[in-house]
Design a protein around this motif. Structure first.
Motif, short mmCIF file in Angstrom:
data_model
loop_
_atom_site.label_atom_id
_atom_site.label_comp_id
_atom_site.label_asym_id
_atom_site.label_seq_id
_atom_site.Cartn_x
_atom_site.Cartn_y
_atom_site.Cartn_z
N THR A 224 0.83 -1.22 0.00
CA THR A 224 0.00 0.00 0.00
C THR A 224 0.85 1.26 0.00
OG1 THR A 224 -0.13 0.00 2.42
CG2 THR A 224 -1.89 -1.16 1.23
N ALA A 225 2.19 1.11 0.01
CA ALA A 225 3.07 2.28 -0.04
C ALA A 225 4.50 1.81 -0.25
CB ALA A 225 2.98 3.09 1.26
N VAL A 226 5.36 2.76 -0.62
CA VAL A 226 6.81 2.58 -0.57
C VAL A 226 7.34 3.67 0.34
CG1 VAL A 226 8.97 2.70 -1.84
CG2 VAL A 226 7.01 1.51 -2.84
N ALA A 227 8.16 3.27 1.32
CA ALA A 227 8.68 4.24 2.29
C ALA A 227 10.13 4.58 2.00
CB ALA A 227 8.55 3.68 3.71
N VAL A 228 10.46 5.86 2.18
CA VAL A 228 11.85 6.32 2.14
C VAL A 228 12.09 7.14 3.41
CG1 VAL A 228 11.94 6.38 -0.38
CG2 VAL A 228 11.25 8.43 0.88
N ASN A 229 13.34 7.23 3.82
CA ASN A 229 13.64 8.01 5.01
C ASN A 229 13.50 9.50 4.69
OD1 ASN A 229 15.29 9.42 7.15
ND2 ASN A 229 15.49 7.28 7.84
N GLY A 267 17.60 1.94 0.19
CA GLY A 267 16.98 2.92 1.08
C GLY A 267 15.48 3.02 0.90
N CYS A 268 14.92 2.20 -0.02
CA CYS A 268 13.48 2.19 -0.27
C CYS A 268 12.88 0.87 0.24
CB CYS A 268 13.17 2.32 -1.76
SG CYS A 268 13.92 3.77 -2.53
N VAL A 269 11.74 0.96 0.92
CA VAL A 269 11.12 -0.22 1.51
C VAL A 269 9.66 -0.30 1.09
CG1 VAL A 269 10.59 -1.42 3.68
CG2 VAL A 269 12.60 0.07 3.54
N LYS A 270 9.26 -1.48 0.56
CA LYS A 270 7.85 -1.70 0.26
C LYS A 270 7.09 -1.90 1.56
CE LYS A 270 6.77 -5.98 -1.27
NZ LYS A 270 6.13 -6.48 -0.07
N ILE A 271 5.89 -1.35 1.65
CA ILE A 271 5.10 -1.42 2.88
C ILE A 271 3.86 -2.27 2.62
CG2 ILE A 271 3.89 -0.12 4.66
CD1 ILE A 271 6.93 0.32 4.60
N THR A 272 3.78 -3.39 3.34
CA THR A 272 2.67 -4.34 3.21
C THR A 272 2.08 -4.54 4.59
OG1 THR A 272 4.04 -5.43 1.53
CG2 THR A 272 2.02 -6.56 2.19
N PRO A 273 1.25 -3.65 5.08
CA PRO A 273 0.84 -3.66 6.49
C PRO A 273 0.20 -4.96 6.97
CG PRO A 273 0.24 -1.59 5.45
CD PRO A 273 0.68 -2.50 4.35
N ALA A 274 -0.55 -5.63 6.12
CA ALA A 274 -1.29 -6.81 6.56
C ALA A 274 -0.42 -8.05 6.66
CB ALA A 274 -2.47 -7.08 5.62
N HIS A 275 0.88 -7.95 6.30
CA HIS A 275 1.71 -9.15 6.27
C HIS A 275 3.12 -8.95 6.84
CE1 HIS A 275 -1.37 -11.30 4.08
NE2 HIS A 275 -1.52 -10.22 3.34
N ASP A 276 3.32 -7.88 7.61
CA ASP A 276 4.62 -7.65 8.20
C ASP A 276 4.44 -6.77 9.43
OD1 ASP A 276 7.81 -7.66 7.43
OD2 ASP A 276 7.21 -5.84 8.49
N GLU A 288 -3.45 6.68 6.37
CA GLU A 288 -4.02 6.95 5.05
C GLU A 288 -3.64 5.93 4.00
OE1 GLU A 288 0.04 8.92 5.13
OE2 GLU A 288 -1.68 8.72 6.52
N ILE A 289 -2.58 5.16 4.22
CA ILE A 289 -2.15 4.19 3.20
C ILE A 289 -3.00 2.93 3.21
CG2 ILE A 289 0.22 5.05 3.32
CD1 ILE A 289 1.00 2.49 4.79
N GLY A 290 -3.70 2.67 4.32
CA GLY A 290 -4.57 1.51 4.39
C GLY A 290 -3.80 0.19 4.40
N TRP A 291 -4.55 -0.90 4.31
CA TRP A 291 -3.92 -2.23 4.29
C TRP A 291 -4.73 -3.15 3.38
CZ3 TRP A 291 -7.51 -5.70 5.78
CH2 TRP A 291 -8.50 -5.29 6.69
N ILE A 292 -4.08 -4.15 2.85
CA ILE A 292 -4.73 -5.14 1.98
C ILE A 292 -4.24 -6.53 2.39
CG2 ILE A 292 -5.02 -5.98 -0.39
CD1 ILE A 292 -4.35 -3.12 -1.33
N ASN A 293 -5.18 -7.40 2.70
CA ASN A 293 -4.84 -8.78 3.04
C ASN A 293 -4.87 -9.62 1.76
OD1 ASN A 293 -4.34 -11.13 4.42
ND2 ASN A 293 -6.43 -11.39 5.17
#
Length: 872
Positions: A224-229, A267-276, A288-293
């Protein structure tokens, strides 16, 4: 008269049955001060392993010791229903009959589990009896007993009423094989060879791509997102822009979050809230990024419209292969890096655990932890060793909500019902829930059961009748001490503290004694895969329970893991045999059970052994009071083997042979000392001591119910003289051994520095010196010229002429060469230990081995140099 050979098996079976039948484990002592220990309840599916042997031996020592001290000692015993472990065992059993849990249905399956429990669930408690555990078996508990189950239901309802239990959607450790949430303790992290897939994520505006790396490409379906510092200058301008997901077509944002490490990969990280779990923490900061199972309960890809058709229904690892292949075909697979990774596995299922987003029941552990932390901080409960307080505080300060629900059938079913509209009703019974919902409202009970740690957290007080305010509860709660391995401080100790304080307003125990883990003789963790596990029952068969128990106690040094070596068990079996033979010798000399009170003694050797006995009793008392089990064992080993068997029995042989008043006094003293040794040793060696206790004569009661010695150590002229004699004989024997003096040689002893008092002492002890040290005459003049063995005892010099007895030059050469070799080896080991490259990178057991070897070589060199110095 005792049998010639000590055979533990028959003795152990006979005495344990006798103790249990006569109620010796729980004598009626209504007016005595209580002493309570709760046994960490082993799994009902379990068998005794070496960790149990350590844990239960330490508890039994404390229980037997306090029973001997006259306290109302109660060891609360029982087993845990072990939800997932028991269900797995029974499912495997019925599979052999062509049945499954689903085919039986819930009610029939649970009846099958109960049948299994009645037939096979008592294996570990039978094995505990073989170890000698003197538990309160008459009141054995089981976490699924009716009264205990009612207490569990009451707690859930009450904590829910207080707002401390609630339902929420959060990530859990999910076992796809058993299809249930599991605790961190049931997750086994393994180091495996895996891959880092470096993937190209195109920017939605077509201006480029970001490179992300992952060990689980299949989870990208839930990105649901890609995070950078936000401090990473390379990507600051991209924060807020969108990524065109390479497989789903969704546009996902680039966000700034400190979880992205500029030094790690791109330095870039994929964000998968429902699985990590880490990604879920990012989501909590960026809702705001939400989550997807994207996974179902079996870890297959969901057949969901949000997921490309090609992946729906695939096993997670098949989906991984397909996704990597598709990304490669699209030119989005940047590179594949071989990498050693840490993977979580279910310790029972053996499958890879998935972080999975589900609806579960939670206890508000952060709120409950406040008082539980304070109870240790203010001293209401103390940890021994104290260093474990830091671990406890760390966990309590960082505690997360506790997932208390499990998707199993065997266990305490959650007392919650759902209405068709989704309302949740928590109640003690279905009738109460129906009354709350209203007549005619259809209710469906929650299928889940409670985490076994939830019910075992109630163990210290629910075993005593709580929530009823019983007499037992008032008398035996809080308990005195909890003995447990340090690795369940969080999973069990913390939960008992939280629940005990919340529900009873009292900490459940005053002291938590944390012992180490049992490792093999090289310091390595025991595991079946390494083939270094130890079966305590097999050791009991070979060496006896007493020898194993003594090994466990002697090896338990506070703050250190136990390095288990079978040779030590064999050695302590020899100790048991030594004591057996000593009592046989005593019987042959007419020495029987001693008087109740300390006998009067006039002979120096008898006054000495009485003083030594008092000192040993005081030292044993101090060691047990401070939970120094190794010191307790060492004190009694040294006293019984060295002072009593090796020295006292040897010194009194002439007295016994001479008859008269001296012999009668000696028999009285020897019989009394044997009794004290048996009482002092009973907590750790109960079977042997009980057998010898009764072999010595008719007793008013069994040893298990005898009185712990209350003796005051003292030093007098007689004790000093015998102590000096032993030191002198030991010094002569050591010199003869180290200098290779022929065993049959009798040599004169010169004491040129002796004053009148010492000369008189030497003359008094001449017979003992001649018999025990092979001395042939005593002279108070300097030794003749030539080589001599020089001795120093209590600051005064003695000499033994060696001219013509040994080859002095050859002996000097031998000692010099051997000492130099030991010093060379010690120096090499010191070099390794002073090298940070070794101490920081080598395995801990290798460093420990090097330290032990260095100490041994250093001690050997010191001993050899001392022997050289003796050669005057």
């Amino acid at each position: 008269m005792l049998e010639k050979t000590f055979t533990p098996a028959e003795i152990e079976a006979r005495w344990y049955a006798h103790w249990e039948e006569t109620g010796a484990f729980r004598p009626a002592r209504p007016d005595a001060q209580p002493f309570t220990i709760v046994l960490p309840p082993p799994n009902v599916t379990g068998t005794l392993h070496i960790g149990h042997a350590l844990n239960q031996t330490l508890q039994d020592i404390l229980i037997r010791w306090n029973r001997l001290k006259g306290r109302d000692a109660r060891w609360i015993v029982g087993t845990d229903h072990a939800g997932i472990a028991t269900q797995m065992v029974v499912e495997r059993t019925i599979a052999g009959q062509g049945l499954t849990r689903a085919s039986l249905g819930r009610e029939a399956f649970l009846e099958t589990v109960w049948d299994w429990k009645r037939q096979s669930g008592g294996a570990i408690t039978r094995q505990m009896r073989r170890l000698g555990a003197s538990c309160d078996w008459a009141h054995e508990r089981f976490t699924m007993d009716e009264d205990f189950s009612k207490a569990v239901t009451h707690v859930f309802v009450e904590l829910h009423r207080r707002g401390l239990i609630y339902r929420d959607k959060r990530l859990v450790n999910w076992d796809p094989k058993f299809q249930t949430a599991i605790s961190d303790l049931e997750v086994e992290t393994r180091e495996v060879q895996g891959h880092f897939w470096h993937l190209r994520y195109p920017l939605a505006d077509g201006s480029g791509a970001l490179i992300v790396a992952t060990t689980r490409p299949e989870t990208m379906l839930g990105d649901t997102a890609v995070a950078v510092n936000p401090e990473d200058e390379r990507y600051q301008a991209l924060i807020g822009k969108l990524i065109a997901h390479p497989l789903t077509g969704r546009q996902i944002p680039i966000i700034g979050d400190e979880w992205a490490d500029p030094e790690l990969g791109s330095g870039c990280v994929k964000i998968t809230p429902a699985h990590d779990f880490n990604d879920w923490a990012v989501y909590e900061r960026h809702k705001e990024i939400g989550w997807i199972n994207v996974l179902d309960a079996t870890a297959n890809i969901l057949a969901d419209d949000s997921i490309p058709q090609a992946y729906r229904g695939l096993d997670r690892f098949e989906a991984r292969k397909a996704i990597v292949a598709d990304l490669d075909a699209l030119g989005l697979l940047e590179r594949v890096e071989d990498k050693t990774i840490q993977l979580p596995y279910g310790d029972r299922s053996g499958v890879v655990i998935e972080p999975w987003l589900t609806d579960q029941w939670y206890a508000d552990a952060p709120k409950m932890a406040v008082e539980a932390r304070a109870a240790v901080a203010d001293g209401r409960t103390q940890f021994v060793p104290k260093t474990w307080e830091k671990t406890y505080f760390n966990w309590m300060d960082n505690i997360q909500p506790w997932c208390v629900s499990r998707q199993l059938w065997w266990g305490h079913r959650i007392p919650a019902w759902f209405t068709p509209e989704g309302e949740i009703i928590v109640a003690h019974s279905e009738a109460e829930a129906q009354a709350k919902a209203g007549a005619g409202v259809s209710l469906r009970r929650d299928d889940d059961v409670l985490d076994t740690w939830f019910s075992s957290g109630l163990w210290p007080f629910a075993t005593l009748g709580w929530p009823k305010q019983t007499d037992e509860l008032a008398r035996y709660y809080p308990g005195d001490v909890l003995v447990t391995a340090f690795d369940i401080i969080f999973f069990w100790v913390a939960r008992m503290m939280m629940q005990g304080l919340e529900l009873t307003q009292q900490a459940p125990f005053h002291t938590v004694y944390c012992h180490g883990l049992v490792r093999d003789s090289k310091g390595q963790k025991m595991s079946k895969s390494k083939g270094n596990t130890v079966d305590p029952l097999e050791l009991i068969d070979r060496f006896g329970a007493d020898a194993l128990r003594f090994t466990m106690a002697a090896s338990e040094a506070q703050g250190r893991d136990v390095k288990f070596d079978e040779k030590r068990v064999e050695g302590y079996r020899n100790f048991a045999t030594k004591l057996w033979n000593a009592v046989r010798f005593a019987q042959s000399q007419g020495i029987a059970a001693g008087p109740t009170e300390t006998p009067r003694a006039t002979l120096p050797v008898n006054r000495w052994i009485l003083a030594e006995t008092a000192q040993a009793a005081a030292d044993a008392e101090a060691a047990l009071t401070g939970y120094r089990f190794d010191q307790y064992a060492a004190t009694l080993y040294q006293f019984a083997w060295s002072r009593f068997c090796d020295w006292y029995l040897e010194l009194i042989k002439p007295l016994l042979a001479g008859g008269g008043e001296a012999a009668e006094e000696t028999k009285q003293v020897a019989g009394w000392v044997i009794d004290q040794i048996l009482i002092l040793l009973h907590p750790v060696m109960p079977f042997l001591t009980e057998e010898l206790w009764h072999a010595q004569g008719d007793r008013a009661q069994d040893l298990i119910l005898a009185e712990w010695p209350k003796l005051t150590p003292e030093t007098n002229e007689a004790t000093a003289e015998i102590a000096w004699l032993i030191d002198l004989v030991s010094a002569i024997r050591s010199a003869r051994t180290e200098l290779n003096v022929p065993p049959g040689s009798k040599l004169p002893l010169h004491a040129p520095e002796a004053d009148t008092d010492l000369q008189a002492r030497l003359e008094r002890q001449r017979p003992a010196l001649e018999r025990l040290a092979r001395v042939d005459g005593i002279s108070f003049t300097p030794p003749p010229p030539g080589g001599t063995a020089q001795l120093v005892v209590e600051g005064l010099g003695y000499a033994i002429p060696l001219e013509g007895v040994i080859d002095l030059a050859a002996e000097r050469a031998r000692l010099t060469k051997t000492a130099e070799q030991a010093e060379k080896e010690a120096a090499a080991l010191a070099g390794r230990l002073n090298n940070p490259g070794f101490t920081e990178r080598a395995k801990p057991e290798a460093v420990e081995k090097a330290r032990e070897d260095h100490e041994a070589r250093t001690a050997e060199a010191t001993r050899l140099r001392a022997a050289l110095a003796r050669l005057g």
